[in-house]
Design a protein around this motif. Structure first.
Motif, mmCIF file in Angstrom:
data_model
loop_
_atom_site.group_PDB
_atom_site.id
_atom_site.type_symbol
_atom_site.label_atom_id
_atom_site.label_comp_id
_atom_site.label_asym_id
_atom_site.label_seq_id
_atom_site.Cartn_x
_atom_site.Cartn_y
_atom_site.Cartn_z
ATOM 1 N N GLN A 42 0.933 2.787 2.799
ATOM 2 C CA GLN A 42 -0.411 2.349 2.166
ATOM 3 C C GLN A 42 -0.687 0.455 2.840
ATOM 4 O O GLN A 42 -1.932 0.686 3.320
ATOM 5 C CB GLN A 42 -0.207 2.205 0.598
ATOM 6 C CG GLN A 42 -0.343 3.610 0.477
ATOM 7 C CD GLN A 42 0.266 3.647 -1.964
ATOM 8 O OE1 GLN A 42 0.128 2.211 -1.785
ATOM 9 N NE2 GLN A 42 -0.830 4.235 -2.123
ATOM 10 N N ALA A 43 0.553 0.089 2.431
ATOM 11 C CA ALA A 43 0.549 -1.269 3.314
ATOM 12 C C ALA A 43 0.174 -1.234 4.533
ATOM 13 O O ALA A 43 -0.875 -2.468 5.165
ATOM 14 C CB ALA A 43 2.031 -2.097 2.847
ATOM 15 N N ALA A 44 0.595 -0.666 5.685
ATOM 16 C CA ALA A 44 -0.010 -0.175 6.931
ATOM 17 C C ALA A 44 -1.195 0.251 7.245
ATOM 18 O O ALA A 44 -1.664 -0.086 8.210
ATOM 19 C CB ALA A 44 1.492 1.396 7.728
ATOM 20 N N GLN A 45 -1.608 1.127 6.573
ATOM 21 C CA GLN A 45 -3.004 0.972 6.414
ATOM 22 C C GLN A 45 -3.814 0.849 6.182
ATOM 23 O O GLN A 45 -4.636 0.133 6.882
ATOM 24 C CB GLN A 45 -3.604 2.517 5.843
ATOM 25 C CG GLN A 45 -4.468 3.131 5.805
ATOM 26 C CD GLN A 45 -4.500 3.808 6.946
ATOM 27 O OE1 GLN A 45 -4.266 4.561 7.805
ATOM 28 N NE2 GLN A 45 -5.710 3.977 8.099
ATOM 29 N N LEU A 46 -3.773 -0.343 5.637
ATOM 30 C CA LEU A 46 -4.517 -1.737 5.032
ATOM 31 C C LEU A 46 -4.709 -2.822 6.134
ATOM 32 O O LEU A 46 -5.281 -3.491 6.791
ATOM 33 C CB LEU A 46 -4.140 -2.304 3.644
ATOM 34 C CG LEU A 46 -4.691 -3.279 3.542
ATOM 35 C CD1 LEU A 46 -5.957 -2.900 2.940
ATOM 36 C CD2 LEU A 46 -3.767 -4.253 1.974
ATOM 37 N N ALA A 47 -3.299 -3.030 7.066
ATOM 38 C CA ALA A 47 -3.168 -4.199 7.969
ATOM 39 C C ALA A 47 -4.046 -2.912 9.420
ATOM 40 O O ALA A 47 -4.373 -4.432 9.795
ATOM 41 C CB ALA A 47 -1.765 -3.595 8.289
ATOM 42 N N ALA A 49 13.103 -2.864 -9.463
ATOM 43 C CA ALA A 49 12.462 -3.962 -10.676
ATOM 44 C C ALA A 49 11.098 -4.783 -9.652
ATOM 45 O O ALA A 49 10.284 -5.563 -10.656
ATOM 46 C CB ALA A 49 13.368 -4.667 -11.394
ATOM 47 N N THR A 50 11.174 -4.188 -8.201
ATOM 48 C CA THR A 50 10.691 -5.258 -7.611
ATOM 49 C C THR A 50 8.931 -4.352 -7.511
ATOM 50 O O THR A 50 7.620 -4.806 -7.524
ATOM 51 C CB THR A 50 10.619 -4.955 -6.197
ATOM 52 O OG1 THR A 50 10.803 -4.183 -5.883
ATOM 53 C CG2 THR A 50 12.210 -5.693 -6.180
ATOM 54 N N ASN A 51 8.597 -3.158 -8.312
ATOM 55 C CA ASN A 51 8.038 -2.662 -8.274
ATOM 56 C C ASN A 51 7.009 -3.137 -9.536
ATOM 57 O O ASN A 51 7.651 -3.124 -10.911
ATOM 58 C CB ASN A 51 7.465 -1.390 -7.997
ATOM 59 C CG ASN A 51 8.267 -0.449 -7.006
ATOM 60 O OD1 ASN A 51 8.453 -1.064 -6.406
ATOM 61 N ND2 ASN A 51 9.576 -0.389 -7.344
ATOM 62 N N SER A 52 5.945 -2.909 -9.603
ATOM 63 C CA SER A 52 4.565 -3.516 -10.835
ATOM 64 C C SER A 52 4.982 -2.818 -11.620
ATOM 65 O O SER A 52 4.191 -2.710 -13.202
ATOM 66 C CB SER A 52 3.356 -3.970 -10.344
ATOM 67 O OG SER A 52 2.417 -3.207 -9.959
ATOM 68 N N SER A 53 4.870 -1.369 -11.185
ATOM 69 C CA SER A 53 5.428 0.011 -12.122
ATOM 70 C C SER A 53 6.428 -0.203 -13.314
ATOM 71 O O SER A 53 6.246 0.970 -14.415
ATOM 72 C CB SER A 53 4.244 1.292 -11.642
ATOM 73 O OG SER A 53 5.927 1.533 -10.615
ATOM 74 N N ALA A 61 -5.953 -7.659 -1.196
ATOM 75 C CA ALA A 61 -6.533 -6.822 -0.922
ATOM 76 C C ALA A 61 -5.842 -4.873 -1.517
ATOM 77 O O ALA A 61 -6.960 -4.270 -1.526
ATOM 78 C CB ALA A 61 -5.828 -6.947 0.496
ATOM 79 N N PHE A 62 -4.329 -5.221 -1.635
ATOM 80 C CA PHE A 62 -4.187 -4.335 -1.546
ATOM 81 C C PHE A 62 -4.000 -3.346 -2.872
ATOM 82 O O PHE A 62 -4.082 -1.822 -3.867
ATOM 83 C CB PHE A 62 -2.587 -4.688 -1.787
ATOM 84 C CG PHE A 62 -1.316 -3.132 -1.592
ATOM 85 C CD1 PHE A 62 -0.513 -2.384 -0.215
ATOM 86 C CD2 PHE A 62 -0.935 -2.695 -2.847
ATOM 87 C CE1 PHE A 62 0.048 -1.676 -0.584
ATOM 88 C CE2 PHE A 62 -0.223 -1.597 -2.974
ATOM 89 C CZ PHE A 62 0.412 -0.725 -2.097
ATOM 90 N N LYS A 63 -4.268 -5.221 -4.634
ATOM 91 C CA LYS A 63 -4.227 -4.076 -5.701
ATOM 92 C C LYS A 63 -5.999 -3.288 -5.263
ATOM 93 O O LYS A 63 -6.095 -2.402 -6.229
ATOM 94 C CB LYS A 63 -4.151 -5.477 -6.297
ATOM 95 C CG LYS A 63 -4.960 -5.060 -7.627
ATOM 96 C CD LYS A 63 -3.733 -4.678 -8.814
ATOM 97 C CE LYS A 63 -3.701 -4.727 -10.176
ATOM 98 N NZ LYS A 63 -4.432 -4.077 -11.185
ATOM 99 N N LYS A 64 -7.170 -4.081 -4.789
ATOM 100 C CA LYS A 64 -8.423 -3.989 -4.436
ATOM 101 C C LYS A 64 -8.738 -1.874 -4.323
ATOM 102 O O LYS A 64 -9.279 -1.185 -4.743
ATOM 103 C CB LYS A 64 -9.381 -4.584 -4.166
ATOM 104 C CG LYS A 64 -10.672 -4.280 -4.113
ATOM 105 C CD LYS A 64 -11.602 -5.420 -3.015
ATOM 106 C CE LYS A 64 -12.541 -4.825 -3.422
ATOM 107 N NZ LYS A 64 -13.189 -5.766 -2.287
ATOM 108 N N LYS A 65 -7.529 -1.470 -2.964
ATOM 109 C CA LYS A 65 -7.680 -0.795 -2.452
ATOM 110 C C LYS A 65 -6.539 0.655 -3.755
ATOM 111 O O LYS A 65 -7.212 1.532 -3.094
ATOM 112 C CB LYS A 65 -7.400 -0.945 -0.479
ATOM 113 C CG LYS A 65 -7.482 0.338 0.232
ATOM 114 C CD LYS A 65 -7.135 0.229 1.513
ATOM 115 C CE LYS A 65 -6.914 1.653 2.683
ATOM 116 N NZ LYS A 65 -8.205 1.792 2.328
ATOM 117 N N PHE A 66 -5.754 0.496 -3.597
ATOM 118 C CA PHE A 66 -4.638 1.159 -4.133
ATOM 119 C C PHE A 66 -4.738 0.935 -5.390
ATOM 120 O O PHE A 66 -4.150 2.195 -6.252
ATOM 121 C CB PHE A 66 -4.068 1.244 -3.214
ATOM 122 C CG PHE A 66 -3.449 1.402 -2.053
ATOM 123 C CD1 PHE A 66 -4.227 2.818 -1.357
ATOM 124 C CD2 PHE A 66 -3.378 0.649 -1.062
ATOM 125 C CE1 PHE A 66 -4.216 3.076 -0.132
ATOM 126 C CE2 PHE A 66 -3.022 0.063 -0.013
ATOM 127 C CZ PHE A 66 -3.898 1.563 0.617
#
Lengths: 291, 419
Positions: B54-59, B269-273, B307-312
């Protein structure tokens, strides 16, 4: 202190194993089906209860109820979609029918596992506990949830006993497990009995799953180990014997707990599996097997 | 007539030459405008891994919106490895041989990256890992540089992670809370071997006496015996090294009200979920990170998170930050190299000096004992120590980017060693 710790933890985990395995044993005892999607149904119940809490923002009671319902529904879907068509198929030779059902349920379980991983990732999920906090039992700080797990397991086991021994439908199930052909001669529709046992099994698997989700948590990776655990317990207890499964669950549960505390948690499952091999050698019918 | 004939011949020649020029020029032009292909091999079904593609696609989309790399678009080709080393190797072979990617971003699992490493040399394809940690990845490069130079370690080495944990523990636990003892508890995996070795070395130097060192199987489901064993030794803190597991030990720690705080590496734990995954049981857990949702490590961090939050719809995992940066610095290296030739790309990547979302990215040189590892330190990447508080990931260390204070749930008894 360690003695009480092992006694309490072993009891909780064994009760959970017993509940999980009894439905599995019941299905085999009555219909001869070894349902290898067992672990997947339990995990589906956990993920449903977890998702209900997080996506639908329902309370722990409603979440748990939804989880059990998903276990129930998934069990009936398994029966109607996977098992029954194979049981009734005329294209499959009678001597090959069991292996077809075995394979089909295994593949069905993998499909459910992949679907769960796809939708909810393969990270572990835990169900919000209905009771929180800890209590001191014989000096052992015990989570209230652990006690709750054991109590609910035994209530469910007790209700199953009452259902089988005190109701007409239950007696038909019991009779079918002893002599399916005899039951048919008495005018009982065997397919109706199958629906009843798959429904009972679904509820038991759902409850066991949700409790496991509250107690330890599961991920889609747990599908295989949960099926293997129920399978081992049922083989140890004697294929098809519900009471054998109950005893075997406690043997396995305590053996695992003793190993985890006294040797290492890494070797937890090994002695129980060794015992299983020995029992298969010495008494292939298991502890209380009939088949 | 002759003049007319000559003119006709000249015109015919001219037209033919023009057509020939167009025919010859077309492929050349198409070749120069062919997209830069970056393969992404990741664990799409794991929370940490799913952020990588996902992050690679955004970049790539951001790069393309800005005109691409010298007019060439950046294209991401994703492969789900199902957390399997074997599937990763097959995906890598396909990426290099069939899809002809120019570089690969691969996996957060050390075992997977170690399995891919020899293939980078065999297929002469550059690979950057956004999340694996084992020091062995870069140690292998030192042993066989000419063959394995195509591998770059785009995340911190386990040793660096342990050093950052120790640095944070000194300020937060030893200096502030006067803690004196610890038990190291880690999952048994490739990445924790160097991590634990460094923990055992650095913890005593910061004033934390190590009472025990426990390694458990990543298949462990019931952590009660482990917590009981630790509690019996009465340490002030548990220093963790967990990644493949996370939800279960955290939930059981809370359920059993183990009165000892946990600090260290807890990748999940680094994941927001993680808050939802644990039903809030992660309250009070301290974990090392390279970025956090509300921490402006660099000017690029927060815009990326937004941007990541907005897209995914969710926040990126730790490997999302690094994967995002990797697409940018691979593209930058291709631009500097003026070519996608793997050997030239290696030279350009070795000279990387790029400010990304986690800090300033520079790689150690080929003469280092760990070539192609990320440089760490105040001028490059310092790392963070965050704590889950009320459903939020709050940064506590280093002080200059801290946005909260240390706070433990009620069942934690600070200074358990003095009980």
């Amino acid at each position: 202190m360690l003695f009480w710790q092992i006694l309490i933890d072993g009891f909780a985990i064994s009760s959970l194993y017993a509940l999980g395995a009894m439905g599995f044993a019941l299905i085999f005892g009555v219909s001869g089906v070894l349902n290898l999607s067992h672990g997947a149904l339990m995990v589906a119940a956990v993920v449903a209860a977890w998702a209900a809490g997080n996506d639908l923002h329902v309370g722990p009671y409603v979440g748990a109820a939804l989880g059990v319902f998903v276990g129930f529904a998934a069990s009936l879907i398994t029966y109607f979609l996977i098992v029954r068509p194979l049981q009734q198929s005329r294209k499959i030779r009678e001597e090959e029918r069991e292996i077809f059902i075995l394979t089909a349920t295994l593949l069905w379980g993998i499909m459910i596992q992949e679907l769960i991983a796809y939708l909810y990732t393969n990270n572990a999920k835990t169900v919000a506990p209905i009771v929180e906090g800890v209590v001191s039992l014989a000096g052992v700080r015990t989570p209230s949830n652990e006690i709750f797990t054991a109590v609910v397991c035994w209530l469910a086991i007790g209700l199953l006993w009452l259902l089988v021994n005190r109701t007409r439908a239950g007696k038909a199930v019991l009779a079918a497990s002893m002599n399916p052909r005899g039951v048919t001669l008495l005018g009982v529709e065997l397919s109706q009995v199958y629906i009843v046992i798959w429904a009972i099994y679904g509820v038991l698997a759902g409850i066991a799953g949700v409790l496991l989700g509250m107690f330890l948590g599961v991920s889609s990776y747990s599908v295989g180990p949960l099926t293997a655990s129920a399978f081992s317990i049922v083989v140890l207890g004697g294929l098809g014997s519900v009471s054998g499964a109950l005893i075997a669950a406690y043997v396995v549960g305590y053996l695992e707990t003793l190993t985890a505390y006294l040797i290492s948690p890494a070797y937890r499952t090994i002695p129980a599996l060794l015992l299983l091999v020995i029992v298969i050698y010495v008494s292939p019918r298991g502890l209380l097997g009939r088949r | 007539m002759r003049k007319g004939q000559n003119r006709a011949i000249s015109a015919a020649f001219g037209a033919s030459a023009a057509v020939l020029a167009i025919i010859l020029a077309s492929p050349v032009q198409a070749q120069t405008k062919a997209p830069i292909k970056i393969g992404v091999i990741a664990e799409a079904q794991a929370v940490a891994g799913s952020s990588i593609p996902q992050a690679a696609q955004l970049a790539a989309e951001e790069l393309n919106a800005a005109g691409g790399v010298d007019g060439r678009k950046v294209e991401i080709v994703s492969y789900d490895n199902h957390s399997s080393a074997a599937e990763s190797v097959r995906a890598f072979q396909r990426a290099a041989n069939e899809d002809h990617v120019n570089a690969v971003i691969a996996s957060y699992i050390s075992e997977v990256v170690l399995a891919l490493e020899p293939w980078t040399g065999r297929l002469k394809t550059v690979m950057v890992s956004p999340g694996a940690a084992s020091d062995v990845i870069t140690q292998n490069i030192a042993k066989d540089y000419s063959h394995l130079k195509y591998t770059f370690h785009g995340y911190l080495r386990s040793t660096s992670l342990a050093q950052q944990v120790c640095a944070a523990a000194k300020e937060l636990l030893v200096d502030q809370l006067k803690m004196k003892s610890a038990v190291v508890v880690s999952e048994d995996a490739a990445w924790t071997t160097p991590l634990d070795a460094e923990y055992l070395k650095c913890l005593p130097t910061i004033g934390l006496h190590v009472l025990d060192h426990i390694r458990f199987s990543p298949d462990t489901t019931d952590f009660t015996p482990i917590f009981n064993k630790i509690e019996a030794q009465k340490p002030d803190v548990m220093i963790t090294g967990i990644s493949h597991v996370g939800v279960q030990p955290t939930v059981q720690w809370k359920q059993q009200q183990v009165p000892i705080p946990m600090l260290g590496i807890s990748s999940q734990a680094t994941n927001s979920s993680f808050w939802n995954d644990t039903n809030g049981a992660t309250e009070g857990v301290l974990y090392q990170g390279v970025s956090g949702p509300d921490v402006a490590v660099t000017p690029k961090t927060l815009p990326f998170v937004a941007a990541f939050k907005k897209k995914f719809g969710n926040f990126p995992s730790y490997a999302g930050y690094t994967a995002y940066d990797e697409v940018f610095y691979i593209a930058d290296a291709i631009k500097r190299a003026g070519s996608t030739d793997p050997d030239k790309l290696v030279v350009a990547l070795e000279a990387t000096d790029y400010v990304g979302t986690i800090g300033r990215v520079q790689f150690t040189g080929k003469d280092s004992p760990n070539p192609h590892a990320l440089k760490v330190g105040p001028d490059t990447i310092t790392g963070l120590m965050l704590q889950w508080q009320g459903g939020k990931q709050v940064n506590l260390w280093p002080a200059k980017v801290a946005n909260g204070k240390l706070k433990f749930p009620k069942f934690i008894k600070v200074g358990a060693a003095d009980r």
